[in-house]
Structures are given as C-alpha cells and as structure tokens.
Design an enzyme around this catalytic site. Structure first.
Site, PDB file in Angstrom:
ATOM      1  N   GLY A 103      -4.891  15.364  -1.249  1.00  0.00           N
ATOM      2  CA  GLY A 103      -6.046  16.256  -1.339  1.00  0.00           C
ATOM      3  C   GLY A 103      -6.600  16.606   0.039  1.00  0.00           C
TER       4      GLY A 103
ATOM      5  N   GLU B  82      -4.602  19.440   1.102  1.00  0.00           N
ATOM      6  CA  GLU B  82      -4.953  20.587   0.241  1.00  0.00           C
ATOM      7  C   GLU B  82      -6.274  21.203   0.682  1.00  0.00           C
ATOM      8  OE1 GLU B  82      -4.318  18.114  -3.337  1.00  0.00           O
ATOM      9  OE2 GLU B  82      -3.239  19.838  -4.103  1.00  0.00           O
TER      10      GLU B  82
ATOM     11  N   GLU C  10       1.447  12.770  -3.312  1.00  0.00           N
ATOM     12  CA  GLU C  10       1.036  12.519  -4.701  1.00  0.00           C
ATOM     13  C   GLU C  10       2.187  12.037  -5.565  1.00  0.00           C
ATOM     14  OE1 GLU C  10       0.021  14.989  -2.836  1.00  0.00           O
ATOM     15  OE2 GLU C  10      -2.069  15.505  -3.247  1.00  0.00           O
TER      16      GLU C  10
HETATM   17  C1  LIG Z   1      -3.753   6.787   4.467  1.00  0.00           C
HETATM   18  C2  LIG Z   1      -2.735   5.732   4.792  1.00  0.00           C
HETATM   19  C3  LIG Z   1      -1.493   6.349   5.450  1.00  0.00           C
HETATM   20  C4  LIG Z   1      -3.395   4.731   5.767  1.00  0.00           C
HETATM   21  O1  LIG Z   1      -2.528   3.661   6.037  1.00  0.00           O
HETATM   22  P1  LIG Z   1      -3.040   2.371   6.838  1.00  0.00           P
HETATM   23  O2  LIG Z   1      -1.847   1.506   6.999  1.00  0.00           O
HETATM   24  O3  LIG Z   1      -3.772   2.805   8.039  1.00  0.00           O
HETATM   25  O4  LIG Z   1      -4.120   1.674   5.925  1.00  0.00           O
HETATM   26  P2  LIG Z   1      -3.968   1.092   4.457  1.00  0.00           P
HETATM   27  O5  LIG Z   1      -2.849   1.728   3.744  1.00  0.00           O
HETATM   28  O6  LIG Z   1      -3.991  -0.377   4.531  1.00  0.00           O
HETATM   29  O7  LIG Z   1      -5.291   1.623   3.794  1.00  0.00           O
HETATM   30  C5  LIG Z   1      -6.553   1.156   4.212  1.00  0.00           C
HETATM   31  C6  LIG Z   1      -7.433   1.013   3.007  1.00  0.00           C
HETATM   32  O8  LIG Z   1      -7.689   2.306   2.470  1.00  0.00           O
HETATM   33  C7  LIG Z   1      -7.329   2.339   1.092  1.00  0.00           C
HETATM   34  N1  LIG Z   1      -6.848   3.705   0.803  1.00  0.00           N
HETATM   35  C8  LIG Z   1      -5.968   4.422   1.484  1.00  0.00           C
HETATM   36  N2  LIG Z   1      -5.822   5.636   0.965  1.00  0.00           N
HETATM   37  C9  LIG Z   1      -6.660   5.686  -0.080  1.00  0.00           C
HETATM   38  C10 LIG Z   1      -6.990   6.690  -1.028  1.00  0.00           C
HETATM   39  N3  LIG Z   1      -6.424   7.910  -0.979  1.00  0.00           N
HETATM   40  N4  LIG Z   1      -7.881   6.390  -1.976  1.00  0.00           N
HETATM   41  C11 LIG Z   1      -8.476   5.185  -2.032  1.00  0.00           C
HETATM   42  N5  LIG Z   1      -8.218   4.182  -1.160  1.00  0.00           N
HETATM   43  C12 LIG Z   1      -7.322   4.446  -0.198  1.00  0.00           C
HETATM   44  C13 LIG Z   1      -6.223   1.300   0.980  1.00  0.00           C
HETATM   45  O9  LIG Z   1      -6.099   0.865  -0.347  1.00  0.00           O
HETATM   46  C14 LIG Z   1      -6.773   0.224   1.895  1.00  0.00           C
HETATM   47  O10 LIG Z   1      -7.805  -0.456   1.258  1.00  0.00           O
HETATM   48  P3  LIG Z   1      -7.584  -1.940   0.740  1.00  0.00           P
HETATM   49  O11 LIG Z   1      -8.906  -2.374   0.235  1.00  0.00           O
HETATM   50  O12 LIG Z   1      -6.547  -1.813  -0.345  1.00  0.00           O
HETATM   51  O13 LIG Z   1      -7.074  -2.709   1.913  1.00  0.00           O
HETATM   52  C15 LIG Z   1      -2.316   4.992   3.518  1.00  0.00           C
HETATM   53  O14 LIG Z   1      -3.383   4.212   3.051  1.00  0.00           O
HETATM   54  C16 LIG Z   1      -1.887   5.904   2.423  1.00  0.00           C
HETATM   55  O15 LIG Z   1      -0.755   6.309   2.368  1.00  0.00           O
HETATM   56  N6  LIG Z   1      -2.828   6.239   1.518  1.00  0.00           N
HETATM   57  C17 LIG Z   1      -2.546   7.034   0.344  1.00  0.00           C
HETATM   58  C18 LIG Z   1      -2.536   8.497   0.690  1.00  0.00           C
HETATM   59  C19 LIG Z   1      -2.264   9.312  -0.557  1.00  0.00           C
HETATM   60  O16 LIG Z   1      -1.363   9.026  -1.303  1.00  0.00           O
HETATM   61  N7  LIG Z   1      -3.069  10.334  -0.779  1.00  0.00           N
HETATM   62  C20 LIG Z   1      -2.969  11.152  -1.958  1.00  0.00           C
HETATM   63  C21 LIG Z   1      -3.959  10.726  -2.972  1.00  0.00           C
HETATM   64  S1  LIG Z   1      -3.793  11.555  -4.547  1.00  0.00           S
HETATM   65  C22 LIG Z   1      -4.474  13.081  -4.248  1.00  0.00           C
HETATM   66  O17 LIG Z   1      -4.885  13.341  -3.172  1.00  0.00           O
HETATM   67  C23 LIG Z   1      -4.550  13.997  -5.429  1.00  0.00           C
HETATM   68  C24 LIG Z   1      -4.888  15.381  -5.014  1.00  0.00           C
HETATM   69  O18 LIG Z   1      -3.810  16.247  -5.128  1.00  0.00           O
HETATM   70  C25 LIG Z   1      -6.062  15.878  -5.781  1.00  0.00           C
HETATM   71  C26 LIG Z   1      -5.752  16.249  -7.174  1.00  0.00           C
HETATM   72  C27 LIG Z   1      -6.925  16.844  -7.884  1.00  0.00           C
HETATM   73  C28 LIG Z   1      -7.361  15.919  -8.929  1.00  0.00           C
HETATM   74  C29 LIG Z   1      -7.486  16.623 -10.207  1.00  0.00           C
HETATM   75  C30 LIG Z   1      -7.503  15.564 -11.228  1.00  0.00           C
HETATM   76  C31 LIG Z   1      -7.626  16.162 -12.543  1.00  0.00           C
HETATM   77  C32 LIG Z   1      -6.679  15.572 -13.489  1.00  0.00           C
HETATM   78  C33 LIG Z   1      -7.408  15.068 -14.651  1.00  0.00           C
HETATM   79  C34 LIG Z   1      -6.486  15.024 -15.794  1.00  0.00           C
HETATM   80  C35 LIG Z   1      -7.187  14.368 -16.904  1.00  0.00           C
HETATM   81  C36 LIG Z   1      -6.353  14.518 -18.103  1.00  0.00           C
HETATM   82  C37 LIG Z   1      -7.093  13.959 -19.253  1.00  0.00           C
HETATM   83  O19 LIG Z   1      -7.706  12.901 -19.124  1.00  0.00           O
HETATM   84  O20 LIG Z   1      -7.039  14.592 -20.286  1.00  0.00           O
END
Ligand SMILES: CC(C)(COP(=O)(O)OP(=O)(O)OC[C@H]1O[C@@H](n2cnc3c(N)ncnc32)[C@H](O)[C@@H]1OP(=O)(O)O)[C@@H](O)C(=O)NCCC(=O)NCCSC(=O)C[C@@H](O)CCCCCCCCCCCCC(=O)O
Length: 718
Positions: free
Chosen positions: A100, A103, A123
């Site tokens: 996101g 995006e 994602e």
């Molecule tokens: C970002 C990283 C590369 C960082 O890496 P690093 O090594 O520096 O650090 P850590 O990995 O240790 O992370 C530190 C800390 O942060 C937490 N964390 C990291 N990213 C996230 C996050 N995105 N959200 C929450 N927490 C996060 C991590 O857990 C650590 O904390 P902890 O306490 O565990 O130590 C690396 O972290 C990484 O790769 N992160 C993930 C990046 C990622 O994958 N991003 C994509 C997320 S999904 C997204 O963005 C979706 C979008 O497209 C939006 C979509 C719109 C939504 C619409 C939804 C509607 C659908 C509903 C349908 C319902 C149907 C129905 O019910 O009927």
C-alpha cells in the site's frame, strides 16, 4: 497518524508517522485524509510532498489490522483523492515503499526515491494482491511485463531499478526528501493530466492474450497451489483489457476472494512467525532482549565437504574473515577451486562486486587458534566429532565459541569433551548452506545465554532465519522428519508406490515428495544413522520389528542393492545416469516391492490419497506436539518457521502446526487415534499429551498455545 506542516515555498509536507515502518493503520489513513483536505482547502498550499518519518516512506497496509474487522477510511478513495488534487503531489521515497506504500506513491503525481530505497508490491507473499489500485496503476506506468513480474513475485527492487523501469521519476544518493521539496516548488502550475496514472492507457505489448496465457502457465507451475499469484495475473489481465474503473472493480473482486482465505491467513501467520522466532527465549528465562551478544568477525570452518564449503561462503558473505580447514589433501584442493567461484557467484547474485569477507584455506587445526568462533562440519560421526572438539578446546583461545553443524547428534556430549561447555552450541545449516535460509541453533543444557545470543545474532547477519531449539536426537526438523519418512515406508509395504506417495505430497505443495527428496539427499545418509543406532547392519535380524517397534527395512535393502539415489543413478526412481536429475518410474522398484511383500506375507491394497496425506502429515505434526510438550521448541511458530524455511513445507499452508489448527485439532486427534488403532505398533501415531490437552481446552487459536503450554508445564500436567 500523519502530520501536516506548511513549509516555506508554499509546500505542504505530509509525514506518515507510525514506527517502525509507517504502516497504513486506520489512524495513519485518517491522518492522511485530514492532511489532504487541508492541502485542498488552504490557498497558501501550492504543492504537496508526502514522506515517512525516520527515513522510511511506508511499509504498506497494517497487516495486523487484517485479522479483525477493517475500520477507518479505506485506502482506495484516499489514493484517488490524492491523484485528483489539482496541486502537484510528490512522494519522497526513502527506506521503503512497499505494498500500500507504493500504491500511495503511485497515486502521487511524481515520485523521487533514494537509490537504495526498497520498492515493491509484496502482497502476493501475504496471500493477497495490491488492492489499492496497484494492479491497475503499475502496468499503466511500468508496462504489463514489468508489472506481471513485480506483482506475481512480490520482489523488492531498488530505487535505481525503479528508475530504470520508469516507476520513479528521479533518484538520489542524498536526501530524497530535500530533493522532493525543491522539486515540488519548481512544478507549481504545470499541467497534471498526464501524471494521473488511472487516466492513462495500460502499456501493453500487442499480443496481450498470448503473453498473459504463457505467464499464467508459468505462474501456476511456480505457485504450487497458491491462489494469490494466479489472482494477480487475473487482475493484470483486467488492467490490460478493461477501462480503469472496471479493472479496479475486478481487482477488488479478486481481493475479496483472497482476503478471508485460509492461504492469506497462513501466509500472514508465516510473516509474523519469521519475526517471532528472532525473539527467542530459553527455558532458563534468558531472552533475546535480556542477553548481550558478542560481534564475531573471525571464524573457522572445519571440514570442507558440501556443508563446510557452503558455510564458509555464507560466513564470508556476511563479512567475516574465514579460515577454512580441511585435512584431506584432495578435498582441500577441490575446495580451493570451488569455494572462491561459489563466493563470487553468490556475491554477484546479491548485487555485490565482491564478497565483503575473505576465506583462507589451510590443512592444520593450529591455524584456527586465533579465531572467535569455529564451526565443525566434518563427517556425521560422534567419535570423530568428539576427538575434534577435544582438540579445538586445546587449540583455540579460551573464549572461542565452538559450534557443531551436526544434524542430530548430542550437543551436550560434544560440550562435555571440552573445557568450555558454556561456549558450545549447535549450528545446524541446511544444504546448500550459503543459500538455504534456515539455521537451527541448538542449545545444549550448558550453552550459555551469551553463546546462544551471539550465534543467533551471527545467523541474522548471515541472512538466516535462526531458530533456537533444544538438544534432542534430530533436534526439531529431523526429529519430525523421521516419523514422516517412516510412515511413507510403511505405505510402500502396504501397497503404495513411491511415485504415488510423492504425487500426493507434491499436490499438497511440497516441492518434492519424500522419495524424490530421499533420492536427492542420498539414501545412504539415513542408512549410516540407522547402522550407528544398531537398527540395521550385520548381525541384526531382518525382521519388521526392531528395538520393540515396527520397522521397515525397505530403505536399507535399497542401499544394500547399491541404489543410493541420484548419485548412483538409481534409487526409488531411475535417472539417466549417476548424478542425473530427472526422476523416472523404475519397474525394478515395483518388482522389488512385490517380492518384499510376498516374503513378508503382506497383501498389497489400494491406498487412497487421503490416507497417504493424513498418515504422513499427522505423524509429523504429532511429533511437533511432542517437541512442544518436551520444551524443545519455544512455540509453534518456531516449528513452522523450521518447516517452511528448511523442509519445503508450502508457505501458503503456514507450517505443520498452523496446518493442524486449520484442519482442526480435534480432527487431527481423531485421525491419529484411528490410525493408531489400525497400527498399534507404530509409536509416532500415538497422540501426544499436548494435542489432547489442547483439544480438551477447546482448541484455542495457535497464538494461545504458548500460554497454555506454559500453564500446563507449571502445573506439571505435561
Ligand atoms: C518493511 C520490512 C521490509 C522491514 O523489515 P525490517 O527487517 O526492517 O523489520 P521487520 O521485518 O522486523 O519489521 C519491524 C516490525 O514492523 C512490523 N511490520 C512490518 N511491516 C508491517 C506491516 N505492513 N504491517 C504491520 N506490521 C509490520 C514487523 O512485524 C515488526 O514488528 P514485530 O513486532 O513483529 O517485531 C518488512 O517488515 C516487511 O517486509 N514488511 C511487510 C511489507 C508488506 O508486505 N507490505 C504489504 C502489506 S499488504 C498491503 O499493503 C495491502 C495493500 O495493497 C492495501 C490493500 C487495500 C486493502 C483493501 C482491503 C479490503 C479487502 C476487504 C475484503 C473483505 C472481504 C469480506 O470480508 O467480505
């Protein structure tokens, strides 16, 4: 949240503020909505810059929010509002713009990134697709082929590569924010029509259908049953063939099917498991956050066979100065040839000109006297390892850590052979050690917390997923593998063929079934272990019960027939020759199994795929519960991370313990009881006490298991 500030030059700065990665939580989204509104309404604002606090643009949607009901302003209209602004909006991308986050940046009119920033739409790795317009805007900006690659793999790219693909407009080695602020002032008044990606046509080659069809075939093959990559291609087909608004509807429709799927839950669980295992705890109470670690810069590897060579390369890639020791001249000269090439190749694959560390070769143990850590990777033979540990204890500095790459031998016994048992620990790598992500850090009863912390930290520097485990035969991974392979052998006795068992396991999602895997690693590995355990060899009665338990001598007999797997060109399958890779069914195996069954009066029966899967998986899972019960793994996440990163467990199924929860603990218990009744002589099918306790406690979600285990242990009920 997100803050708004009006800077000199009439630039509004919107800063996403949600450490550590500025994920787009409900509060952040609400903050952006307000800040955008102020930017619209305030006539003093002429342009806008969006950045993230602490040099990290944004890690995407807040994944933790996906577990509950979604609330707060939705992302899609928010990004539309930004794109629709008639004041220019610039994204200043530092650190990362993922999911996101990217995006959001694609909704801005311009993007300026640091060269080293990480950009991507990961994602798919969470069982989802970029559903905030990402599947529709990215192909309009970077073209369909690039979007297919990035969205279906979820790979991260650097700012530099993003510039090459046209995803960002400018990169800098300095401050992306400073450049963005200056740029934002300079573009006031420029027309924005061509900068609104949703209004542009998709950049597609002429033969769209052909491209998408070919890509879909590849994706299905790679996905091994995962739904999200296939859905991503569907969304990109919509981008290529439909107007934006319809494409966006298709994107949402596909997201709805994925969002509540078991696979999405499994993949998000796997994401957090990987992070949970870094926060290790030992039964003594020592933890990742109350123990200091030493930083290692010099290390030695003893034994330069396949494992030792890979370990030396992995250490050098992590910047270590490595002494590689091999006493056998032939092996040493082979290593001298092979290792530098491996190192260079792997450094190149990681985008480095040269490896940050160096490797020197020698044939004498005396040369390791000054290093800070030694990893023994000699032949899997306790007597040999004991002798080596005695020598190392005498040769090395008193504070040098002594580690063993054993895949299952007793670490306490090795520690007892030294004058420094607190500094002895297991480092169980997986072949090829410079590539495979998993490292089991085996904590002996006397391993000091500092030793464990140092090795866990070292594993992290090597890019490994390091999991602290207890010292028991086979540790966690191989201990669980034993009942699984045993069960597969029993199935052959009862009428199955290797290819039938493998097909079922591969359809479940393993890259290789148990027999193909065994051919790859060599049947002699297990044979040697069984001989050492007195289960087979001269003088052992050729019965189907050994040491009081059902035993299948089939793999031993294969070895006795010289069928060691790929290396001999014959194993459970036949190959084109020694070292061949393509497995073909072998009529010899059918004849061999028929003769075996006839000798033992076993009637072959038709075995259903369901039984094959249940017996193989549930016996492995049951051992996992026993491991948790024995305290050999701190929690189910540890076991699951081991299986996903080291044993090819399909990530979209979370891991064996997660899978048990998905199937239903009561059902797993019921099935184990059923198979135990049918095969009472198979000990691993006897349901573990912990599984029974969990079922009795109402099958709590996996996140609650640690708590229950702790409570039951305190009350000595496990
Ligand atoms: C970002 C990283 C590369 C960082 O890496 P690093 O090594 O520096 O650090 P850590 O990995 O240790 O992370 C530190 C800390 O942060 C937490 N964390 C990291 N990213 C996230 C996050 N995105 N959200 C929450 N927490 C996060 C991590 O857990 C650590 O904390 P902890 O306490 O565990 O130590 C690396 O972290 C990484 O790769 N992160 C993930 C990046 C990622 O994958 N991003 C994509 C997320 S999904 C997204 O963005 C979706 C979008 O497209 C939006 C979509 C719109 C939504 C619409 C939804 C509607 C659908 C509903 C349908 C319902 C149907 C129905 O019910 O009927």
């Amino acid at each position: 949240m997100a803050t708004f500030s009006l800077l000199p030059g009439s630039v509004a700065l919107i800063t996403l503020t949600n450490p550590p990665v500025n994920a787009l939580s409900a509060a952040v989204r609400a903050g952006i909505v307000q800040a955008v509104q102020r930017s619209v309404e305030d006539p003093k604002v002429k342009s806008v810059v969006i950045c993230g606090q602490n040099g990290r643009f944004c890690g995407g949607a807040d994944i933790r929010e996906f577990a509950g009901p979604m609330s707060g302003p939705p992302l899609v209209p928010l990004i539309h509002a930004i794109e629709a602004l008639d004041k220019p909006v610039v994204a200043a991308i530092e650190g990362l713009a993922l999911g996101g986050g990217l995006e959001l940046a694609l909704g801005c009119h311009y993007r300026i990134a640091h060269t080293t920033a990480l950009l991507g739409l990961p994602e798919v790795t969470l069982g989802l697709l970029p559903a905030a317009g990402g599947t529709q805007r990215l192909p309009r900006l970077a073209g369909l082929p690039a979007a297919l690659d990035l969205i279906t793999t979820g790979r991260h790219i650097s700012g530099t590569e993003a510039l090459e693909l046209g995803i960002v407009d400018q990169v800098t080695d300095g401050s992306a924010l400073d450049i963005a602020l200056e740029f934002a002032k300079s573009i006031v008044g420029r027309p924005l029509n061509t900068r609104r990606l949703s209004t542009l046509p998709c950049r597609c080659p002429t033969d769209i259908d052909n491209l998408l069809d070919r890509f879909m075939v590849q994706v299905r093959q790679r996905a091994r049953g995962a739904l999200a990559p296939v859905a991503c291609v569907g969304a990109l087909r919509a981008a290529a063939t439909l107007p934006y608004a319809q494409g966006l509807r298709k994107e949402r429709e596909l997201m709805d099917t994925l969002f509540n799927s078991g696979q999405a839950r499994a993949l998000q669980y796997a994401f957090f498991s990987q992070r949970v295992v870094g926060k290790w705890t030992l039964p003594s109470g020592a933890r990742w956050d109350n123990t200091t670690s030493r930083t290692i810069s010099t290390a030695a590897v003893i034994g330069l066979g396949t494992m030792g060579r890979g370990i030396a390369v992995a250490l050098a890639l992590a910047g270590m100065s490595v002494v590689a020791v091999e006493t056998q001249e032939k092996q040493l000269s082979e290593a001298r040839q092979m290792v530098p090439a491996m190192l260079q190749r792997e450094a190149g694959r990681r985008g480095l000109d040269t490896a940050p560390g160096v490797i020197s070769f020698c044939s004498s143990l005396q040369d390791v006297s000054e290093v800070e850590l030694v990893i023994e990777a000699v032949f899997e033979d306790m007597a040999l390892k004991l002798q080596l540990f005695r020598q190392l204890s005498a040769v090395c500095k008193p504070d040098t850590l002594l580690c063993s790459n054993t895949s299952g031998l007793d670490i306490d016994q090795l520690a007892a052979a030294t004058q420094r048992p607190g500094l002895v620990v297991g480092m169980h790598f997986f072949a090829p050690a410079h590539i495979m992500k998993l490292l089991e850090v085996v904590c002996g009863t006397r391993s000091s917390p500092e030793t464990v912390a140092t090795v866990m930290q070292l594993g992290k520097r090597m890019g490994k997923v390091s999991v602290a485990v207890g010292n028991c035969p086979g540790f966690v991974g191989n201990r669980m593998l034993k009942p699984y392979t045993e069960q597969a052998n029993f199935l052959l006795e009862e009428g199955a063929m290797p290819e039938q068992v493998d097909k079922v396991l591969e359809e479940f999602g393993f890259p290789m079934g148990v027999f193909r895997m065994s051919d790859l690693s060599g049947l002699d590995v297990g044979w040697r272990i069984r001989k050492a355990a007195g289960l087979t060899g001269p003088g052992v009665e050729p019965t189907r019960t050994r040491q009081g338990r059902r035993y299948s001598p089939l793999p031993d007999q294969m070895c006795e027939a010289g069928r060691l797997g790929q290396k001999t060109g014959r194993g459970w399958y036949q190959y084109d020759g020694p070292g061949g890779r393509v497995a073909r069914s072998d009529p010899w195996v059918q004849t061999f199994l028929d003769a075996y069954r006839a000798r033992h009066n076993l009637a072959a029966r038709v075995i259903a795929a369901e039984e094959i899967l249940e017996r193989c998986l549930y016996s492995l899972i049951n051992e996992g519960f026993k491991i948790l019960q024995d305290g050999m793994a701190a929690g189910p996440e540890d076991i699951d991370a081991i299986y996903v990163f080291g044993y090819g467990w399909p990530r979209h199924r979370g891991g064996p313990m997660f899978h048990a929860g998905q199937v239903g603990l009561a059902r797993v218990l019921e099935k184990l009881e059923h198979y135990q009744q049918l095969h009472p002589d198979v000990a691993p099918m006897k349901p573990s006490m912990l599984l029974r306790r969990l079922v009795a406690a109402g099958s709590p979600p996996i996140q609650k298991w640690r708590e229950l285990i702790h409570r039951e242990r305190v009350h000595s009920q496990l």
